[in-house]
Design an enzyme around this catalytic site. Structure first.
Site, mmCIF file in Angstrom:
data_model
loop_
_atom_site.group_PDB
_atom_site.id
_atom_site.type_symbol
_atom_site.label_atom_id
_atom_site.label_comp_id
_atom_site.label_asym_id
_atom_site.label_seq_id
_atom_site.Cartn_x
_atom_site.Cartn_y
_atom_site.Cartn_z
ATOM 1 N N GLN A 12 0.821 -1.210 0.000
ATOM 2 C CA GLN A 12 0.000 0.000 0.000
ATOM 3 C C GLN A 12 0.863 1.271 0.000
ATOM 4 O O GLN A 12 0.600 2.202 -0.755
ATOM 5 C CB GLN A 12 -0.934 0.008 1.228
ATOM 6 C CG GLN A 12 -2.003 1.093 1.162
ATOM 7 C CD GLN A 12 -2.667 1.375 2.511
ATOM 8 O OE1 GLN A 12 -2.219 0.909 3.560
ATOM 9 N NE2 GLN A 12 -3.727 2.150 2.486
ATOM 10 N N TYR A 143 1.454 -7.542 16.131
ATOM 11 C CA TYR A 143 1.932 -6.469 15.268
ATOM 12 C C TYR A 143 2.480 -5.307 16.110
ATOM 13 O O TYR A 143 3.580 -4.810 15.875
ATOM 14 C CB TYR A 143 0.763 -6.013 14.390
ATOM 15 C CG TYR A 143 1.036 -4.866 13.476
ATOM 16 C CD1 TYR A 143 1.811 -5.029 12.335
ATOM 17 C CD2 TYR A 143 0.495 -3.601 13.725
ATOM 18 C CE1 TYR A 143 2.044 -3.963 11.471
ATOM 19 C CE2 TYR A 143 0.711 -2.539 12.871
ATOM 20 C CZ TYR A 143 1.479 -2.725 11.745
ATOM 21 O OH TYR A 143 1.702 -1.672 10.893
ATOM 22 N N LYS A 147 6.257 -3.862 16.449
ATOM 23 C CA LYS A 147 6.591 -2.469 16.113
ATOM 24 C C LYS A 147 7.302 -1.792 17.290
ATOM 25 O O LYS A 147 8.256 -1.039 17.094
ATOM 26 C CB LYS A 147 5.330 -1.684 15.728
ATOM 27 C CG LYS A 147 4.759 -2.058 14.364
ATOM 28 C CD LYS A 147 5.716 -1.705 13.230
ATOM 29 C CE LYS A 147 5.143 -1.995 11.860
ATOM 30 N NZ LYS A 147 6.148 -1.898 10.784
HETATM 31 N N1 SER Z 1 -2.899 0.359 9.618
HETATM 32 C C1 SER Z 1 -2.252 -0.663 10.345
HETATM 33 C C2 SER Z 1 -3.185 -1.758 10.686
HETATM 34 O O1 SER Z 1 -4.358 -1.508 10.781
HETATM 35 C C3 SER Z 1 -1.696 -0.123 11.602
HETATM 36 O O2 SER Z 1 -0.462 0.437 11.378
HETATM 37 O O3 SER Z 1 -2.756 -2.848 10.902
#
Ligand code: SER
Length: 318
Positions: A12, A143, A147
């Site tokens: 993206q 996630y 990060k």
């Molecule tokens: N836009 C991402 C997500 O929704 C977050 O950084 O996983």
């Protein structure tokens, strides 16, 4: 002259960042790469290489051979998808970053690295309004944990080895060129496609779930501005908060309805609701504005108009 490698060029962010970098630095100076083929404009508009960032030997070979000076490492498994396969997602998100940091440390030509962080570094114990740069951070997703750990590693490489790593904690990113995949903020992209394709949308977050968002042109410009900012002005090499605008699905659908009056949204929250509920609703990005002059140009109204126009063109509808 810079020689820039973008890892994750089919994604993206990458699919738009490569085009902008090529405009600014010249096509032949921006090497796009991904584990899969990218769009024709990326693959034909300049150098493109299928590259697996997990393969450190292949990566270092490429970086040395092309005397790469800057790396944008954008490949990652997003929040929703990562919850389905936590351990593989952790490996991909962490090991790819460690490969890029280590190789950049070893290869003398590499002067700067960009790596995206996210509002996912925050968690339920974080203040949710106007979330400060430095605050309680107890992310509850794989996630977000990856990060937050990644931010600490970026800071470590800067302090220990002087590697000039730069990073932004992106809010949800709204764009029309390439759809996101597997994120929690992705409803804000899907809703536009479904509004045009079907005239209705079933939203996986509840109607009053506020999240910070940013339109892709602002994200791309901000990212390049950060990478070009004078080193001495930057007080952070972990990752900068970036705010964007805060919206709920209800507000966004009302805005779309101004253009498509019959548009109908229903709500069926799934597992991503708990993720969204653990993230900030709005972000304090005063340090980004102070250090490198970040300024958002697009709000919900201007973004919505462009999204609808561009997706209509893309889908060939009137
Ligand atoms: N836009 C991402 C997500 O929704 C977050 O950084 O996983």
């Amino acid at each position: 002259m810079e020689r820039i490698l973008v890892i994750g060029a089919a994604g993206q962010i990458g699919s738009e960042l490569v085009l902008e970098l090529r405009k600014q630095y010249g096509n032949e100076h921006v090497f796009a790469s991904d584990i899969k083929p990218a769009s024709p404009d990326i693959m034909e508009g300049g150098p493109f290489q299928v590259l697996d960032v997990m393969d450190d030997k292949q990566l270092i070979h490429f970086i040395i051979r092309h005397r790469i000076t800057q790396i944008y490492h954008l490949a990652a498994v997003l929040s929703g998808n990562a919850e389905k396969l936590p351990i593989p997602a952790w490996h991909i998100n962490m090991n790819s970053l460690m490969n890029v940091l280590e190789i950049s440390r070893i290869c003398e030509d590499v002067k700067k690295v960009f790596w995206p962080s996210s509002i996912a570094v925050f968690g339920p114990s974080t203040p949710r309004q106007n979330t400060p740069q430095l605050t309680t951070m107890e992310p509850i997703t794989v996630y977000g944990i990856s990060k937050l750990a990644g931010e600490r590693w970026c800071d470590y490489y800067y302090n220990k080895y002087g590697l000039d790593v730069r990073s932004i904690r992106y809010p949800g990113l709204i764009s029309y060129k390439t759809e996101a995949g597997g994120g929690t903020t992705d409803y804000s992209v899907e809703i536009f496609y479904e509004a045009i394709r079907k005239g209705n949308y079933e939203c996986f977050l509840s109607e009053d779930t506020a999240l910070p968002m940013l339109f892709m042109p602002d994200a791309i410009r901000g990212t390049i501005e950060l990478m070009e900012a004078d080193h001495d002005k930057l007080s952070l090499h972990s990752s900068y908060n970036l705010g964007g605008f805060s919206i709920t699905p209800r507000e966004l659908s009302a805005e779309i309805k101004k253009h498509i009056p019959d548009f109908n949204v229903t709500y069926k929250p799934d597992f991503r609701q708990a993720i969204a509920d653990s993230w900030p609703q709005s972000i304090d990005d005063s340090i980004a504005r102070r250090d490198w002059g970040f300024k958002m140009k697009y709000g919900m109204e201007s973004m919505t108009k462009i999204m609808l126009d561009e997706i209509r063109k893309k889908l060939n509808t009137k």
